[in-house]
Design a protein around this motif. Structure first.
Motif, PDB file in Angstrom:
ATOM      1  N   VAL A 246       0.853  -1.190   0.000  1.00 26.86           N
ATOM      2  CA  VAL A 246       0.000   0.000   0.000  1.00 26.86           C
ATOM      3  C   VAL A 246       0.883   1.232   0.000  1.00 26.86           C
ATOM      4  O   VAL A 246       1.671   1.456   0.909  1.00 26.86           O
ATOM      5  N   ARG A 247       0.733   2.051  -1.051  1.00 26.53           N
ATOM      6  CA  ARG A 247       1.615   3.205  -1.210  1.00 26.53           C
ATOM      7  C   ARG A 247       0.899   4.543  -1.190  1.00 26.53           C
ATOM      8  O   ARG A 247       1.558   5.582  -1.301  1.00 26.53           O
ATOM      9  N   GLY A 248      -0.422   4.536  -1.093  1.00 24.94           N
ATOM     10  CA  GLY A 248      -1.069   5.830  -1.041  1.00 24.94           C
ATOM     11  C   GLY A 248      -2.579   5.771  -1.080  1.00 24.94           C
ATOM     12  O   GLY A 248      -3.176   4.684  -1.035  1.00 24.94           O
ATOM     13  N   PHE A 249      -3.182   6.961  -1.208  1.00 26.51           N
ATOM     14  CA  PHE A 249      -4.626   7.089  -1.023  1.00 26.51           C
ATOM     15  C   PHE A 249      -5.230   8.079  -2.019  1.00 26.51           C
ATOM     16  O   PHE A 249      -4.577   9.020  -2.479  1.00 26.51           O
ATOM     17  N   LEU A 250      -6.497   7.836  -2.327  1.00 24.05           N
ATOM     18  CA  LEU A 250      -7.349   8.756  -3.072  1.00 24.05           C
ATOM     19  C   LEU A 250      -8.629   8.921  -2.272  1.00 24.05           C
ATOM     20  O   LEU A 250      -9.005   8.035  -1.494  1.00 24.05           O
ATOM     21  N   PHE A 251      -9.340  10.023  -2.512  1.00 30.03           N
ATOM     22  CA  PHE A 251     -10.613  10.257  -1.839  1.00 30.03           C
ATOM     23  C   PHE A 251     -11.740  10.245  -2.862  1.00 30.03           C
ATOM     24  O   PHE A 251     -11.657  10.887  -3.910  1.00 30.03           O
ATOM     25  N   ASN A 252     -12.797   9.520  -2.529  1.00 28.06           N
ATOM     26  CA  ASN A 252     -13.927   9.347  -3.427  1.00 28.06           C
ATOM     27  C   ASN A 252     -14.882  10.539  -3.333  1.00 28.06           C
ATOM     28  O   ASN A 252     -14.653  11.487  -2.579  1.00 28.06           O
ATOM     29  N   LEU A 253     -15.975  10.450  -4.079  1.00 30.56           N
ATOM     30  CA  LEU A 253     -17.022  11.459  -4.008  1.00 30.56           C
ATOM     31  C   LEU A 253     -17.865  11.253  -2.751  1.00 30.56           C
ATOM     32  O   LEU A 253     -18.034  10.117  -2.295  1.00 30.56           O
ATOM     33  N   MET A 297       0.021  11.123   7.686  1.00 32.58           N
ATOM     34  CA  MET A 297       0.601   9.912   7.110  1.00 32.58           C
ATOM     35  C   MET A 297       2.128   9.962   7.147  1.00 32.58           C
ATOM     36  O   MET A 297       2.727  11.050   7.138  1.00 32.58           O
ATOM     37  N   PRO A 298       2.793   8.810   7.182  1.00 31.34           N
ATOM     38  CA  PRO A 298       4.249   8.771   7.021  1.00 31.34           C
ATOM     39  C   PRO A 298       4.614   9.152   5.581  1.00 31.34           C
ATOM     40  O   PRO A 298       4.333   8.412   4.643  1.00 31.34           O
ATOM     41  N   ARG A 299       5.208  10.303   5.406  1.00 32.67           N
ATOM     42  CA  ARG A 299       5.417  10.837   4.052  1.00 32.67           C
ATOM     43  C   ARG A 299       6.525  10.134   3.303  1.00 32.67           C
ATOM     44  O   ARG A 299       6.661  10.302   2.083  1.00 32.67           O
ATOM     45  N   ASP A 300       7.349   9.371   3.993  1.00 30.30           N
ATOM     46  CA  ASP A 300       8.377   8.610   3.296  1.00 30.30           C
ATOM     47  C   ASP A 300       7.831   7.311   2.727  1.00 30.30           C
ATOM     48  O   ASP A 300       8.541   6.583   2.029  1.00 30.30           O
ATOM     49  N   ARG A 301       6.563   7.013   2.995  1.00 27.08           N
ATOM     50  CA  ARG A 301       5.955   5.786   2.487  1.00 27.08           C
ATOM     51  C   ARG A 301       4.753   6.062   1.585  1.00 27.08           C
ATOM     52  O   ARG A 301       4.640   5.482   0.508  1.00 27.08           O
ATOM     53  N   TYR A 302       3.853   6.921   2.023  1.00 23.09           N
ATOM     54  CA  TYR A 302       2.592   7.103   1.313  1.00 23.09           C
ATOM     55  C   TYR A 302       2.589   8.377   0.476  1.00 23.09           C
ATOM     56  O   TYR A 302       3.282   9.352   0.801  1.00 23.09           O
ATOM     57  N   VAL A 303       1.764   8.365  -0.564  1.00 29.69           N
ATOM     58  CA  VAL A 303       1.503   9.557  -1.359  1.00 29.69           C
ATOM     59  C   VAL A 303      -0.008   9.686  -1.529  1.00 29.69           C
ATOM     60  O   VAL A 303      -0.763   8.746  -1.290  1.00 29.69           O
ATOM     61  N   ILE A 304      -0.425  10.855  -1.962  1.00 23.27           N
ATOM     62  CA  ILE A 304      -1.844  11.138  -2.186  1.00 23.27           C
ATOM     63  C   ILE A 304      -2.051  11.496  -3.656  1.00 23.27           C
ATOM     64  O   ILE A 304      -1.283  12.278  -4.225  1.00 23.27           O
ATOM     65  N   ILE A 305      -3.070  10.893  -4.256  1.00 21.15           N
ATOM     66  CA  ILE A 305      -3.524  11.302  -5.582  1.00 21.15           C
ATOM     67  C   ILE A 305      -4.761  12.154  -5.362  1.00 21.15           C
ATOM     68  O   ILE A 305      -5.774  11.681  -4.856  1.00 21.15           O
ATOM     69  N   GLY A 323      -0.701  18.621  -0.228  1.00 18.83           N
ATOM     70  CA  GLY A 323      -0.078  17.318  -0.013  1.00 18.83           C
ATOM     71  C   GLY A 323      -0.243  16.296  -1.109  1.00 18.83           C
ATOM     72  O   GLY A 323       0.248  15.171  -0.976  1.00 18.83           O
ATOM     73  N   ALA A 324      -0.930  16.623  -2.209  1.00 20.49           N
ATOM     74  CA  ALA A 324      -1.113  15.651  -3.295  1.00 20.49           C
ATOM     75  C   ALA A 324       0.115  15.628  -4.197  1.00 20.49           C
ATOM     76  O   ALA A 324       0.576  16.670  -4.651  1.00 20.49           O
ATOM     77  N   SER A 325       0.630  14.434  -4.472  1.00 20.85           N
ATOM     78  CA  SER A 325       1.767  14.291  -5.376  1.00 20.85           C
ATOM     79  C   SER A 325       1.329  14.199  -6.834  1.00 20.85           C
ATOM     80  O   SER A 325       2.084  14.569  -7.732  1.00 20.85           O
ATOM     81  N   LEU A 326       0.134  13.677  -7.055  1.00 20.67           N
ATOM     82  CA  LEU A 326      -0.440  13.541  -8.394  1.00 20.67           C
ATOM     83  C   LEU A 326      -1.862  14.078  -8.370  1.00 20.67           C
ATOM     84  O   LEU A 326      -2.488  14.153  -7.312  1.00 20.67           O
ATOM     85  N   ILE A 327      -2.377  14.409  -9.548  1.00 20.27           N
ATOM     86  CA  ILE A 327      -3.704  15.002  -9.671  1.00 20.27           C
ATOM     87  C   ILE A 327      -4.503  14.205 -10.699  1.00 20.27           C
ATOM     88  O   ILE A 327      -3.962  13.749 -11.704  1.00 20.27           O
ATOM     89  N   ALA A 363       6.744  21.330  -4.595  1.00 20.84           N
ATOM     90  CA  ALA A 363       5.480  21.994  -4.268  1.00 20.84           C
ATOM     91  C   ALA A 363       4.590  21.142  -3.382  1.00 20.84           C
ATOM     92  O   ALA A 363       3.680  21.668  -2.730  1.00 20.84           O
ATOM     93  N   VAL A 364       4.821  19.833  -3.350  1.00 20.46           N
ATOM     94  CA  VAL A 364       3.945  18.923  -2.609  1.00 20.46           C
ATOM     95  C   VAL A 364       4.038  19.212  -1.108  1.00 20.46           C
ATOM     96  O   VAL A 364       5.111  19.117  -0.508  1.00 20.46           O
ATOM     97  N   GLY A 365       2.928  19.584  -0.534  1.00 23.71           N
ATOM     98  CA  GLY A 365       2.891  19.883   0.896  1.00 23.71           C
ATOM     99  C   GLY A 365       3.407  21.251   1.270  1.00 23.71           C
ATOM    100  O   GLY A 365       3.458  21.582   2.450  1.00 23.71           O
ATOM    101  N   SER A 366       3.767  22.080   0.276  1.00 27.43           N
ATOM    102  CA  SER A 366       4.347  23.385   0.596  1.00 27.43           C
ATOM    103  C   SER A 366       3.355  24.284   1.308  1.00 27.43           C
ATOM    104  O   SER A 366       3.725  25.078   2.173  1.00 27.43           O
ATOM    105  N   GLY A 367       2.075  24.153   0.974  1.00 26.13           N
ATOM    106  CA  GLY A 367       1.064  24.945   1.673  1.00 26.13           C
ATOM    107  C   GLY A 367       0.885  24.524   3.111  1.00 26.13           C
ATOM    108  O   GLY A 367       0.694  25.357   4.005  1.00 26.13           O
ATOM    109  N   CYS A 368       0.956  23.211   3.351  1.00 26.41           N
ATOM    110  CA  CYS A 368       0.854  22.715   4.740  1.00 26.41           C
ATOM    111  C   CYS A 368       2.052  23.133   5.547  1.00 26.41           C
ATOM    112  O   CYS A 368       1.936  23.537   6.701  1.00 26.41           O
TER     113      CYS A 368
END
Length: 372
Positions: A246-253, A297-305, A323-327, A363-368
């Motif tokens: 498991v390397r990351g997460f997405l959020f549904n509608l 989340m542990p940022r060295d393991r997980y990413v967010i789409i 915090g999203a690495s991909l869109i 840029a990933v997470g720069s706002g946080c």
């Protein structure tokens, strides 16, 4: 002049939303089989820039803008999608058995809100058929395959935990060798069964344990309900922790049409439209979920789409800052056409430069980070 907005969109909007969708997929499938058509499309739409390239979850992405699942449910349009400038694409959702989905009408437009209402209910050809289709496709860019429990209809008896898990295992076994990554859709808002099961503590661990014997080599992403509650995110992270795949997460509608979506379309227009809202109204909720997950989340393991209401480079960049690495995009294609992919990528380059970033990963997470 924007050819899509001025000519093609008015023509497509003369049809009901689902007819237009099917016609578009059919046109893409046909065009993808015409000699030189994909190459011409690539010359027109593709855009390359080294600051946008990234390595995420062990995969190389030429740019961070991908196609969300739900648009090409059965992998019919892949040859042409490779030519539209996407950094990656995700097909599905795909289930173990073929499904007709929910009754029509099941797709609607809300132009005033730049949104659609989706109640497809996961129609697809089934994992075995789609696996055979994928086996014939040459992957040029990362390809995700979104897996979900088979929708057996609103009148079907409730499925047992074992049956739900077996459904995912069957699908994963059929397609995992043909995918760059798998997304386990645990929260489809428009089908009964799976989303309720995975809201129960221990259910995600049960599914991930059942997948271990398959020795899936590609990364796994979990598509979960858009719930920014810290306790729910901590539960999710705890259940995933023992499973390195498991390397990351997405959020549904979100389910239905919550008041928090703040639709501007009059209620009498949409109240009889079954389904979940996609597009600009869900952007704020999606952003809250991304920010909460990224900070926990542990940022060295997980990413967010990140997805939900991305129509512009500014929309995409905001999600990256949270915090999203991909869109991923979907509804933007309905209103803006395929040219939106290149416009977002070109805009991202400008936004990166304006903030002094030489690479999209900065840029990933720069706002946080700026708020900590």
């Amino acid at each position: 002049m924007n050819l899509y907005r001025s000519i093609l969109r008015p023509l497509l909007f003369h049809w009901d939303a689902e007819t237009a969708h099917h016609a578009t997929i059919a046109a893409c499938r046909i065009a993808g089989a015409i000699p030189l058509a994909p190459q011409l499309m690539r010359a027109w739409y593709d855009f390359a820039a080294s600051p946008l390239e990234s390595n995420v979850a062990g995969l190389t992405f030429p740019n961070p803008v991908g196609l969300a699942a739900g648009w090409d449910k059965n992998g019919h349009a892949l040859r042409l999608l490779d030519s539209w400038g996407f950094g990656f694409a995700e097909i599905g959702s795909i289930s173990a058995a073929a499904s007709l989905g929910n009754r029509r009408p099941r797709l609607f437009r809300l132009p005033q809100d730049r949104a659609i209402v989706v109640n497809y209910g996961l129609p697809n050809d089934g994992a075995e058929v789609i696996a055979q289709r994928l086996a014939k496709h040459r992957i040029r860019r990362p390809l995700g395959v979104n897996l979900v429990k088979t929708n057996q209809g609103p009148d079907a008896a409730a499925s047992s935990a074992e049956r739900i898990v077996d459904d995912y295992v069957c699908s994963a076994q059929a397609v995992h060798r043909h995918a760059s990554y798998l997304t386990l859709n645990l929260s489809c808002p428009n089908a009964a069964g799976g989303k309720d099961f995975f809201a129960q503590p221990g259910s995600i661990r049960q599914l991930l344990t059942a997948l271990l014997p398959l020795e899936i080599a590609c990364p796994l992403f979990l598509k979960v309900a858009p719930n920014p509650d810290p306790a729910e995110i901590e539960r999710l992270l705890e259940e995933c922790e023992p499973f390195a795949a498991v390397r990351g997460f997405l959020f549904n509608l979100p389910v239905g049409k919550a008041a928090s979506l703040a639709l501007t379309t009059p209620r009498q227009v949409w109240e009889k439209m079954p389904g979940a809202v996609a597009g600009q109204p869900v952007a704020a909720l999606s952003n809250r979920c991304i920010a909460e997950m990224y900070q926990r989340m542990p940022r060295d393991r997980y990413v967010i789409i990140g997805g939900g209401g991305v129509f512009s480079a500014a929309d995409a960049y905001e999600k990256m800052g949270l915090g999203a690495s991909l869109i991923q995009i979907y509804t933007a294609l309905v209103y803006e056409g395929p040219g939106v992919v290149g416009r977002i990528n070109r805009g991202l380059l400008q936004l990166l430069a304006a903030d002094g970033f030489s690479h999209v990963g900065q840029a990933v997470g720069s706002g946080c980070r700026a708020t900590l």
